[in-house]
Design an enzyme around this catalytic site. Sequence first.
Site, short mmCIF file in Angstrom:
data_model
loop_
_atom_site.label_atom_id
_atom_site.label_comp_id
_atom_site.label_asym_id
_atom_site.label_seq_id
_atom_site.Cartn_x
_atom_site.Cartn_y
_atom_site.Cartn_z
N ALA A 63 0.93 -0.97 0.07
CA ALA A 63 -0.07 0.00 0.00
C ALA A 63 0.67 1.24 0.12
O ALA A 63 2.01 1.36 0.32
CB ALA A 63 -0.79 0.01 1.20
N GLY A 106 -0.81 -5.26 0.45
CA GLY A 106 -1.86 -4.86 -0.39
C GLY A 106 -1.60 -5.62 -1.58
O GLY A 106 -2.52 -5.88 -2.28
N GLU A 109 -2.61 -9.06 -1.05
CA GLU A 109 -4.15 -9.11 -1.21
C GLU A 109 -4.72 -9.06 -2.39
O GLU A 109 -5.86 -9.50 -2.83
CB GLU A 109 -4.54 -8.06 -0.18
CG GLU A 109 -4.22 -8.56 1.23
CD GLU A 109 -4.52 -7.45 2.03
OE1 GLU A 109 -5.33 -7.73 3.20
OE2 GLU A 109 -4.40 -6.23 1.92
N GLU A 129 2.30 -6.31 6.97
CA GLU A 129 1.83 -5.43 7.81
C GLU A 129 2.03 -5.14 9.27
O GLU A 129 2.17 -4.10 9.77
CB GLU A 129 0.25 -5.61 7.72
CG GLU A 129 -0.30 -5.20 6.24
CD GLU A 129 -0.26 -6.36 5.23
OE1 GLU A 129 -1.02 -6.20 4.38
OE2 GLU A 129 0.45 -7.55 5.69
#
Length: 695
Positions: A63, A106, A109, A129
Amino acid sequence: MSDLVTTARQGTVLVVTINNPPVNALSPGVPEGIAAAVRAAASDDSVHAVVVIGAGRTFIAGADIREFGRIVSGEAPPLNLNEILTEIENAPKPVIMALHGTALGGGLETAMSGHYRVAVPSAKVGQPEVKLGLIPGAGGTQRLPRLAGVETAMRMCAFGEPVSAAEALASGIVDRLIEGDLLTGAVAFANEHPPVRRTRDLTAKLLDPAAAESLRTLFQDSCRTKLKGQAAPLAALESIAATARLDFDAGITNEARLFSECLFGTQSKALIHVFFGERAVGRIPGLPKEVQPLPLRRAAVVGAGTMGGGIAMCFANAGVPVVLKETTQGALDLGLASIRRNYENSVKRGRLTAEAAGQRLELIKPVLHYDGFEEADIVVEAVFEELALKKHVFSDLDAVVREGAILATNTSTLDIDEIASVTNRPEWVIGTHFFSPANVMRLLEVVRGKATSPAVIATAMELAKTLKKVGVLSGNAFGFIGNRMFGPYRHEAIRLVEEGASVEQVDRALTDWGMAMGPLAVGDLAGVDVAWRVRQEAIRLGIPHIEAASFEDELFARGRYGQKSGAGWYLYDDQRKPSPDPEVERLVREYAACQAIPQRSFTHSEILERTLFALINEGARLLEEGIALRPVDIDIVYVNGYGFPAWRGGPMHYAETLGLQRVADRMRALYDEFGPFWKPAALLEHSARSGRWSQ
């Protein structure tokens, strides 16, 4: 499509390319662009499949971390990544994610929202994370166990370490490894017409509630040992374990709740502060933009002891040939034996191949004289911490090292200008304070003298990057940043013992709070004799707040130097394992009686307050004096060099978390009780009004 996401056709396959350099972060517009491309493919009868690939050197490295801060501050709305990934997953045509470089956070993901994943053998995937005090917040804790199994998902999400493409293939995260061109292989995979297979519908690898809780308990125990005090790893385990009792949608809702709790908690703010801080410290205010680092192709090190050998390894590990000098063959042999042992241990642990270790050893050339020093671009002196000796070495170096080479000293406390004064080139002299063990510790304290040139400063900061360290610039003052602050911190730890606390209670209060080691145990590790010499030098120089007498003098007088002598504040066995020593307790109470020091008991909170507030106050003084450039520089020094818990953000960030007004008020009360040592720094008094450190 925006410029961040572009599309092209290869037959009936739509190729969607993410182009958000340098690492294709999921900045606003990237996930929306991918979803829009998948949506367009769904309505296009001439397209039968979609391949999503990253431009440049990676797929999606994670991210855009800046967005988290904007969300917490209210500048940006909460992320809607879950909705976007659900739309991708619900696509009626197969979506193949093609991975190279890294697919992290992310990025993984996003990859798991596709129906299939192919990867080059060098790729890595992970959910890191927790290193930012967060958990996966876009389905990572729900999709990963469905692909890889609960145990693998717990390990990856709780500890945050990436896995190789081969491991990802074996666990089920990746469906095929592609040898050769990734895009060609991904399109060929798509042309095999695999059916749509949604990750959310895979349940074969999920566990029953009892088995999931058993695994959760096992990993919790490990996290509480290895990641003591951190909340995010436990939250990640909770979210993954919930796959045993919640359906996918309910699991996503639960994950979102836990993610939000972490995001708005103090630990995430602290870790994100450290993340950006490690990048900020490399930017030096006032350094002209046109100044460029000098090339460092060859190095030399004076001294093959613990520090010198470790520094030589740092250069060799970075591929820089290095000459290593000692004064006797015996000392040189001991140093080389230690270096070999370190490399052998790395091979045994699988961190290096035997071939790579051998190549690094070949880069280290042992000498007994200054042979080869004339070719060095930088020379690092790493002899005993004694000013006269270091000046003697620098006088020798000035005569043998070529013009235009950097002369660096590895001193931890001594005056850089005094050392430079024996040379005819003070502008080429700088401090490079490595931390022990030098080949492991990430911090490099770079100390500029009054004559050090901008180019030398820039080069030393670049050297830190070359050696894969975090460089922090300090002004020239006794102890620089780290050790200057460590003095008052240990002063209070010792004073607390003198006033009635036990040695182990003081250390336990700090380690339970999150410090890697207690201040008294650190003294034993570094050497009580070393601490004694440092304090004598500080007294000689008239450094404020250094007391002429301390109980630690009694340990020094009895030859209790710490781990090296088998006894210091603690007793040590043959493996240097510590145990409390009743003799120290007896001696310290006798000392207190002789000094008429009143005795009382202490709570852990009182111990924390006295030690940590002393640390913070000295940090404020360093900022006042311009020795430290910014509060964040102090934080990065303490997180990377002194075992300060990163999830508390460093001492100056922690002070803001507590409230600077609260800290200042308490220091005034301590000043009234104990006197000048506790006088609040002027910067603290001033900053308390706004609640943030003044720059």
